[in-house]
Design an enzyme around this catalytic site. Structure first.
Site, PDB file in Angstrom:
ATOM      1  N   GLU A 182       0.860  -1.185   0.000  1.00 30.11           N
ATOM      2  CA  GLU A 182       0.000   0.000   0.000  1.00 30.11           C
ATOM      3  C   GLU A 182       0.896   1.235   0.000  1.00 30.11           C
ATOM      4  O   GLU A 182       1.796   1.371   0.841  1.00 30.11           O
ATOM      5  CB  GLU A 182      -0.896  -0.024   1.241  1.00 30.11           C
ATOM      6  CG  GLU A 182      -1.865   1.133   1.249  1.00 30.11           C
ATOM      7  CD  GLU A 182      -3.068   0.864   2.151  1.00 30.11           C
ATOM      8  OE1 GLU A 182      -3.375  -0.304   2.439  1.00 30.11           O
ATOM      9  OE2 GLU A 182      -3.705   1.843   2.555  1.00 30.11           O
ATOM     10  N   ASN A 225      -3.445  -1.527   7.655  1.00 31.40           N
ATOM     11  CA  ASN A 225      -4.747  -2.085   7.272  1.00 31.40           C
ATOM     12  C   ASN A 225      -4.522  -3.595   7.295  1.00 31.40           C
ATOM     13  O   ASN A 225      -4.141  -4.200   6.302  1.00 31.40           O
ATOM     14  CB  ASN A 225      -5.165  -1.588   5.891  1.00 31.40           C
ATOM     15  CG  ASN A 225      -5.421  -0.085   5.922  1.00 31.40           C
ATOM     16  OD1 ASN A 225      -5.988   0.444   6.877  1.00 31.40           O
ATOM     17  ND2 ASN A 225      -4.980   0.619   4.887  1.00 31.40           N
ATOM     18  N   LYS A 302      -3.994  -0.024  13.963  1.00 32.43           N
ATOM     19  CA  LYS A 302      -4.853   1.017  13.395  1.00 32.43           C
ATOM     20  C   LYS A 302      -6.279   0.580  13.698  1.00 32.43           C
ATOM     21  O   LYS A 302      -6.728  -0.460  13.213  1.00 32.43           O
ATOM     22  CB  LYS A 302      -4.629   1.112  11.878  1.00 32.43           C
ATOM     23  CG  LYS A 302      -5.626   1.990  11.133  1.00 32.43           C
ATOM     24  CD  LYS A 302      -5.242   2.139   9.657  1.00 32.43           C
ATOM     25  CE  LYS A 302      -6.244   2.964   8.881  1.00 32.43           C
ATOM     26  NZ  LYS A 302      -5.853   3.178   7.468  1.00 32.43           N
ATOM     27  N   GLU A 306     -10.730   4.758   9.067  1.00 31.63           N
ATOM     28  CA  GLU A 306     -10.912   4.381   7.666  1.00 31.63           C
ATOM     29  C   GLU A 306     -11.450   2.961   7.526  1.00 31.63           C
ATOM     30  O   GLU A 306     -10.938   2.156   6.746  1.00 31.63           O
ATOM     31  CB  GLU A 306      -9.596   4.541   6.901  1.00 31.63           C
ATOM     32  CG  GLU A 306      -9.084   5.967   6.941  1.00 31.63           C
ATOM     33  CD  GLU A 306      -7.852   6.225   6.081  1.00 31.63           C
ATOM     34  OE1 GLU A 306      -7.043   5.302   5.911  1.00 31.63           O
ATOM     35  OE2 GLU A 306      -7.725   7.348   5.579  1.00 31.63           O
ATOM     36  N   ARG A 339      -2.212   3.750  16.989  1.00 30.95           N
ATOM     37  CA  ARG A 339      -2.161   4.922  16.100  1.00 30.95           C
ATOM     38  C   ARG A 339      -3.255   5.941  16.421  1.00 30.95           C
ATOM     39  O   ARG A 339      -4.391   5.578  16.746  1.00 30.95           O
ATOM     40  CB  ARG A 339      -2.279   4.495  14.638  1.00 30.95           C
ATOM     41  CG  ARG A 339      -1.090   3.671  14.192  1.00 30.95           C
ATOM     42  CD  ARG A 339      -1.242   3.242  12.760  1.00 30.95           C
ATOM     43  NE  ARG A 339      -0.749   4.195  11.801  1.00 30.95           N
ATOM     44  CZ  ARG A 339      -1.391   4.539  10.692  1.00 30.95           C
ATOM     45  NH1 ARG A 339      -2.606   4.075  10.429  1.00 30.95           N
ATOM     46  NH2 ARG A 339      -0.850   5.374   9.842  1.00 30.95           N
ATOM     47  N   ARG A 351     -11.596  17.617  10.057  1.00 24.14           N
ATOM     48  CA  ARG A 351     -10.811  16.386  10.226  1.00 24.14           C
ATOM     49  C   ARG A 351      -9.524  16.638  11.008  1.00 24.14           C
ATOM     50  O   ARG A 351      -9.055  15.776  11.755  1.00 24.14           O
ATOM     51  CB  ARG A 351     -10.505  15.804   8.844  1.00 24.14           C
ATOM     52  CG  ARG A 351      -9.545  14.653   8.882  1.00 24.14           C
ATOM     53  CD  ARG A 351      -9.415  13.999   7.530  1.00 24.14           C
ATOM     54  NE  ARG A 351      -8.217  13.181   7.475  1.00 24.14           N
ATOM     55  CZ  ARG A 351      -7.750  12.624   6.384  1.00 24.14           C
ATOM     56  NH1 ARG A 351      -8.375  12.792   5.228  1.00 24.14           N
ATOM     57  NH2 ARG A 351      -6.659  11.891   6.410  1.00 24.14           N
ATOM     58  N   LYS A 375       0.907  10.893  13.513  1.00 22.92           N
ATOM     59  CA  LYS A 375       1.520  11.398  12.273  1.00 22.92           C
ATOM     60  C   LYS A 375       2.062  12.799  12.492  1.00 22.92           C
ATOM     61  O   LYS A 375       1.578  13.526  13.368  1.00 22.92           O
ATOM     62  CB  LYS A 375       0.494  11.413  11.136  1.00 22.92           C
ATOM     63  CG  LYS A 375       0.114  10.024  10.651  1.00 22.92           C
ATOM     64  CD  LYS A 375      -0.747  10.080   9.380  1.00 22.92           C
ATOM     65  CE  LYS A 375      -1.125   8.667   8.946  1.00 22.92           C
ATOM     66  NZ  LYS A 375      -1.907   8.624   7.695  1.00 22.92           N
ATOM     67  N   ASP A 380      -2.697  14.401   6.959  1.00 27.60           N
ATOM     68  CA  ASP A 380      -2.247  13.121   6.411  1.00 27.60           C
ATOM     69  C   ASP A 380      -1.017  13.261   5.519  1.00 27.60           C
ATOM     70  O   ASP A 380      -1.148  13.202   4.299  1.00 27.60           O
ATOM     71  CB  ASP A 380      -3.405  12.509   5.600  1.00 27.60           C
ATOM     72  CG  ASP A 380      -3.220  11.030   5.367  1.00 27.60           C
ATOM     73  OD1 ASP A 380      -2.179  10.507   5.766  1.00 27.60           O
ATOM     74  OD2 ASP A 380      -4.128  10.415   4.782  1.00 27.60           O
ATOM     75  N   GLU A 402       5.176   9.486  13.708  1.00 22.66           N
ATOM     76  CA  GLU A 402       5.074   8.681  12.488  1.00 22.66           C
ATOM     77  C   GLU A 402       5.324   9.586  11.287  1.00 22.66           C
ATOM     78  O   GLU A 402       4.554  10.515  11.029  1.00 22.66           O
ATOM     79  CB  GLU A 402       3.689   8.022  12.378  1.00 22.66           C
ATOM     80  CG  GLU A 402       3.517   7.196  11.108  1.00 22.66           C
ATOM     81  CD  GLU A 402       2.176   6.456  11.031  1.00 22.66           C
ATOM     82  OE1 GLU A 402       1.732   5.870  12.044  1.00 22.66           O
ATOM     83  OE2 GLU A 402       1.566   6.470   9.943  1.00 22.66           O
ATOM     84  N   GLU A 408       3.745   9.055  -0.897  1.00 20.68           N
ATOM     85  CA  GLU A 408       2.346   8.973  -1.329  1.00 20.68           C
ATOM     86  C   GLU A 408       1.834  10.311  -1.854  1.00 20.68           C
ATOM     87  O   GLU A 408       1.150  10.366  -2.872  1.00 20.68           O
ATOM     88  CB  GLU A 408       1.480   8.511  -0.144  1.00 20.68           C
ATOM     89  CG  GLU A 408      -0.006   8.536  -0.454  1.00 20.68           C
ATOM     90  CD  GLU A 408      -0.878   8.105   0.719  1.00 20.68           C
ATOM     91  OE1 GLU A 408      -0.333   7.755   1.787  1.00 20.68           O
ATOM     92  OE2 GLU A 408      -2.108   8.116   0.557  1.00 20.68           O
ATOM     93  N   HIS A 536      -4.064  18.458   0.337  1.00 15.21           N
ATOM     94  CA  HIS A 536      -4.949  17.378  -0.088  1.00 15.21           C
ATOM     95  C   HIS A 536      -5.757  17.720  -1.335  1.00 15.21           C
ATOM     96  O   HIS A 536      -6.977  17.540  -1.374  1.00 15.21           O
ATOM     97  CB  HIS A 536      -5.891  16.982   1.057  1.00 15.21           C
ATOM     98  CG  HIS A 536      -6.080  15.487   1.142  1.00 15.21           C
ATOM     99  ND1 HIS A 536      -6.484  14.736   0.062  1.00 15.21           N
ATOM    100  CD2 HIS A 536      -5.911  14.602   2.158  1.00 15.21           C
ATOM    101  CE1 HIS A 536      -6.551  13.458   0.415  1.00 15.21           C
ATOM    102  NE2 HIS A 536      -6.190  13.349   1.681  1.00 15.21           N
TER     103      HIS A 536
END
Ligand code: BDP
Length: 720
Positions: A182, A225, A302, A306, A339, A351, A375, A380, A402, A408, A536
């Site tokens: 991922e 995940n 996690k 999500e 997390r 958010r 994070k 993100d 993190e 990404e 984003h």
């Protein structure tokens, strides 16, 4: 690189002493061990007639192998290993407890040697000492000595005390059991689950060596995940085999624990953390894991994020969930990394505020062996975010950092972006929560908070490509992450110099321009992707390329329009008192820095403010002008990077040189794409003329919107 004619021996000798005529093997990363310059080589040869190793075990074996590789490469001479202390000309490698008494007295100030730390020291009679109080320290000291040699330090100047300032220095692999990764852009996972445990790919050892060489002491093998299958017996056999390879390198294994595992592989009907059967199931599972891997590190989780299962499915808190796992792990000295990347699809709140609001009320509720993994920023892994407001605010709970090393949101493995510069920016921020000098770095080291459990995690950029990271220069991000996990106050510039010197050459003509290129690359990507605090606005799902128009995804906060809020009048996310007031989660000094658009640093302007297009900046430009000019600057800076790289040809092996040059061309084209797509989209909204000084978009907006990339790498197939 030029190939000297064989007949010109004289020229060859000259060239050998001025250029490093070795062939960079990208697979060897920063452990190239290319020949030292002649004078230095002679000097070191007088110090290394033999290498004394004070003991025999797997750590000393690894150390011997490293000296063999390092000295053979750098000095052209394979070392002799000896069980005898020599009077002169020897490298002495010994744990404190194995140090011969003749060498202990008064020679080393042990007060200065922390856990996993080491000492390098020149002794009389051309001898060099590497010592430490534990095996990891000895290993790190060995690498440090070899690195100092490669970086041109003279043997009689060697004197170094160094100890890591963070306990858990981990890579997080987002690797799936089917070998997809991922957000991975460097091929498939290096873990060949199908052939484990019987086939041990030689790369596992190389991976462990590379990590040990920068002080990384743990790895989470599996995706956050998570798939519960990793916790079943056949997979634990495979994990055990990997643990066997990593152990001599001081690297512990951690796994991601799927919260619903008791249901999925345990046959229970619930995963409620307060249910006694569930607790018992985890106790048993953890015991089984430790039977396979006695030094297993613990779990990364996690949960309720999500779509992942978690304690909130049963009306319980994150602390209830974490503590249940922590109870099972505690008797084995294992830890839970829980997390804080959580946000809910039912919660309309900004958010950026949700993690803080969920975790602050349970600040005193976590068990001792739980550390919350946060994070760097509140959204993100964006090209630029302010630091996460939980740093400093959570006073009682240990927090670990993190970072995302895989790119990404920063151009995948096709863009050259030197991330340590970005990591440094976050680490150096002052949270103002613990009096003077409450930087994020000193919260991570525990110095500001008094926390004893400390850690840093980096989401890995490693795959099975020959050069490990896809972009050859992205190796610097793995290297730099490791160095900052060791010491979060190191300067990114210093780290760049080290990496360049270890990988290519210490020649200033190369190191100086390349350091500047690396350092500047971080800001360039922000300029051509998300200038002035935008965030984003990338393509949906895969996050490849620009997508400021994205407004069709299921959850509001997955859409670009949620973040930029552009309309005819203005743009930006108001996080001040007139908007979501996310700012209130920071200390008053930070609020003051960001609250007023007239004084807010322009890098964060649209993160915190919604402003009219004609808002005047201090430099006299309107917001719209500044946006266009900044996009343009980003593009121009990539052209400059190309020019600099072209001048580096003589220092870099040809395949490496050409690879980077092609990728820079891709980066340049994509920077133009970003500028054109974003500016034409915003122009369509505000109807203003393009700012003077910005090259106008090559194509109409409809063209940029029509581009689709169903096979962009790194996305879970089910999300396409
Ligand atoms: C997001 C990624 C997603 C990860 C998530 C996470 O897009 O693939 O699963 O972060 O960190 O940035 O859990």
């Amino acid at each position: 690189m030029r190939t000297p004619s064989l007949s010109l021996l004289f020229c060859l000798t000259l060239l050998l002493s001025s250029y490093n005529l070795f062939s960079q093997d990208p697979a060897k990363l920063w452990l190239q061990y290319y020949p030292l310059e002649e004078g230095l080589k002679e000097e070191f040869l007088t110090y290394s007639s033999s290498v004394f190793l004070a003991g025999e075990n797997s750590t000393y074996d690894v150390i011997a192998e490293e000296f063999r590789l390092g000295l053979t490469g750098m000095l052209n001479s394979e070392p002799e290993f000896s069980q005898q202390l020599a009077e002169s000309g020897q490298i002495v490698v010994a744990l404190r407890e194995d140090l011969p008494s003749s060498l202990t007295d008064g020679l080393v100030d042990w007060e200065q040697v922390g856990e996993e730390g080491y000492v390098l020291k020149t002794l009389g009679n051309n001898r060099l000492l590497v010592t430490a109080t534990d095996p990891n320290g000895l290993l790190y000291g060995t690498f440090a000595l070899l690195h100092q040699m490669q970086l041109g330090e003279s043997p009689d100047n060697i004197l170094k005390y160094d100890s890591p300032r963070v306990n858990l220095r981990l890579l997080n692999h987002w690797d799936n059991l089917d070998r997809t990764v991922e957000r991975g852009y460097a091929g498939f996972s290096i873990w060949n689950w199908h052939l484990l445990p019987d086939y041990l790919d030689p790369r596992y050892k190389e991976y462990a060596r590379a990590n040990a060489s920068i002080g990384i002491n743990g790895t989470v093998l599996t995706n956050v995940n998570a798939n519960a299958l990793i916790l079943t017996e056949p997979y634990l056999e495979k994990v055990k085999a990997l643990a066997g390879v990593f152990r001599p390198y001081g690297i512990k294994i951690y796994l991601t624990a799927r919260f619903s595992a008791p249901i999925e592989i345990g046959g229970l009907e619930t995963a409620d953390p307060l249910n006694a059967d569930v607790q018992q199931w985890w106790d048993g599972k953890v015991e089984e894991i430790y039977r396979h891997i006695p030094d297993f590190g613990g779990f990364l989780v996690k949960a309720n994020s999500e779509g992942q299962p978690g304690p909130q499915n049963y009306g319980r808190t994150h602390a209830d969930g974490a503590n249940m796992l922590a109870r099972s792990l505690a008797p084995h000295d294992g830890i839970v990394m829980w997390r804080a990347f959580v946000y809910s699809d039912e919660n309309p709140q900004d958010r950026a505020m949700q993690a803080y609001d969920q975790f602050m009320p349970i600040d005193d509720a976590f068990a001792e062996n739980v550390i919350v993994q946060v994070k760097n920023g509140p959204i993100d892994f964006q090209p630029r975010e302010p630091f996460h407001p939980m740093f400093g605010a959570m006073e009682k709970t240990p927090l670990m950092m993190e970072f995302q090393i895989t790119q990404e949101y920063l151009g995948f493995s096709s863009h050259l972006v030197y991330l340590p510069k970005m990591f440094e920016e976050v680490l150096q921020e002052d949270t103002y929560q613990f009096g003077e000098n409450s930087t994020v770095a000193r919260i991570i080291t525990g110095e500001a908070t008094g926390q004893r459990l400390t850690g840093m995690a980096g989401v890995s950029n490693i795959g099975n490509e020959e050069n490990w990271t896809g972009h050859p220069i992205a190796q610097a991000n793995w290297y730099g992450y490791g160095r900052l996990a060791w010491d979060p106050e190191l300067s990114s510039e210093e780290i760049a110099g080290e990496w360049l010197g270890l990988t290519f050459t210490t020649d200033k003509q190369f190191v100086e321009p390349m350091t500047s290129l690396l350092i500047r690359s971080r800001e360039s990507v922000v300029k051509y992707m998300t200038p002035l605090g935008l965030h984003h606005i990338m393509g949906a799902g895969h996050h490849y390329g620009p997508g400021p128009w994205v407004d069709f995804l299921g959850r509001p906060e997955w859409n670009s329009v949620y973040y930029h809020q552009a309309d005819q009048n203005g743009i930006g996310f108001d996080r001040t008192v007139t908007g979501s007031n996310a700012l209130k989660q920071y200390a008053p000094e930070v609020v003051e820095k960001f609250a007023d658009p007239a004084t807010c640093p322009k890098e964060y302007l649209l993160w915190f403010h919604h402003l009219p297009w004609d808002f005047q900046l201090n430099n006299g430009h309107t917001l719209w002008q500044e946006m266009g000019l900044t996009y343009q600057e980003g593009v121009d800076e990539v052209s400059e990077m190309i020019n600099t790289w072209e001048r580096m040809e003589e220092y870099v092996d040809e395949p490496f040189f050409l690879h980077v040059r092609s990728l820079l061309t891709i980066q340049h084209n994509e920077s133009i794409w970003w500028k054109d797509a974003c500016m034409s989209y915003f122009q369509d909204i505000n109807g203003l003329d393009y700012p003077e000084g910005m090259e106008t978009p090559e194509k109409p907006l409809s063209y940029y919107k029509s581009l689709i990339f169903p096979y962009a790498p790194g996305i879970q197939p089910s999300w396409r």
